[in-house]
Write an enzyme that holds these catalytic residues in place. Structure first.
Site, short mmCIF file in Angstrom:
data_model
loop_
_atom_site.label_atom_id
_atom_site.label_comp_id
_atom_site.label_asym_id
_atom_site.label_seq_id
_atom_site.Cartn_x
_atom_site.Cartn_y
_atom_site.Cartn_z
CE LYS A 1 1.53 -7.03 -4.45
NZ LYS A 1 1.01 -5.81 -3.53
CG HIS B 1 -1.90 -1.94 -11.86
ND1 HIS B 1 -2.77 -0.94 -12.18
CD2 HIS B 1 -0.76 -1.62 -10.97
CE1 HIS B 1 -1.95 0.19 -11.52
NE2 HIS B 1 -1.09 -0.14 -10.87
CG ASN C 1 -2.06 -1.08 1.28
OD1 ASN C 1 -2.64 -1.32 0.18
ND2 ASN C 1 -1.96 -1.99 1.93
#
Ligand code: SF4
Length: 229
Positions: A127, A147, A38
């Site tokens: 991730k 994305h 983030n």
């Protein structure tokens, strides 16, 4: 509809085919990835440099009060959340590696075993594990960020309800090992440049002929237009 490998083939002329080169060592990549959650790459890079300046070894990070780690990484954002996570991960890696913090042994494990090892550290999601395995070790693990997730959904490669977390395994299973890294990099570039969250530039996109969402948008689908407002 395109396969992920076809997406790589069609986007490579636009952005260039990405080739994997060694990044950081896996322990550095692990901490950098936690810092990058983030926030921008610039801010997480600064936070990492401040962490290293304040605590030049992983042992010093392990032994530091969490408040001091938090102060050191403030520039990266969400320091209050990331500091205890980093301290816990460094402690656990130190314990499991006998204080070497050397994670190169992950390269010799199967992909599933290496992912499971990293995920079991605590505070390491799919991730982060994929970033360490892909960027530091060149393994065919696919990090799915916002994305990659958005573009894969629009292209109809993954089911409409698939979460980013689920997309890791779904997309990896569809990609030949040598196409995983290019797919990751190309989808991020595409998501930033043409396939942005708002107002994607479908008429300029080489994927338009086989993209369900691009077709709907360019044909003036009223539901999609409402979403844009
Ligand atoms: Fe994204 Fe539009 Fe290209 Fe589809 S056609 S990938 S929605 S920019």
């Amino acid at each position: 509809m395109y396969t992920p490998a076809e997406v790589v083939r069609l986007l490579s002329p636009l952005y260039g085919r990405p080739e994997w080169t060694p990044h950081h060592d896996p322990m550095t990549e692990l901490v950098l990835t936690i810092l990058s959650q983030n926030t921008s790459d610039t801010n997480s890079g600064r936070a990492f440099m401040r962490l290293l300046e304040r605590f030049p070894t992983w042992d010093l990070v392990r032994d530091a009060p969490v408040e001091e780690i938090e102060a050191a990484i403030q520039v990266g954002g969400l320091a209050h959340t990331k500091a205890p996570r980093i301290k816990a991960v460094v402690e656990e890696v130190g314990r499991r590696t006998g204080g070497t913090y050397d994670l190169l042994f992950l390269a010799g494990m199967s992909l599933d075993e290496a992912k499971a090892w990293l995920r079991s550290l605590g505070g390491v999601g799919p991730k982060t594990a994929a970033c360490v395995l892909m960027f530091a070790l060149g393994k065919p693990a696919l990090p799915v960020d916002t994305h990659v997730h958005r573009v894969a959904l629009r292209l109809g490669i993954i089911p409409a309800k698939a979460t980013a977390e689920q997309a890791h395994d779904l997309l990896e299973a569809m990609l030949p090992a040598g196409e995983v890294f290019p797919f990751h990099v190309l989808l991020i570039k595409h998501g930033r440049r043409l396939c942005a969250a708002r107002n994607p530039l479908c008429p300029q996109c080489p994927l338009l002929p086989g993209c369900p969402e691009g077709q709907a948008r360019t044909k003036g689908d009223p539901i999609l237009q409402q979403h844009e407002q």
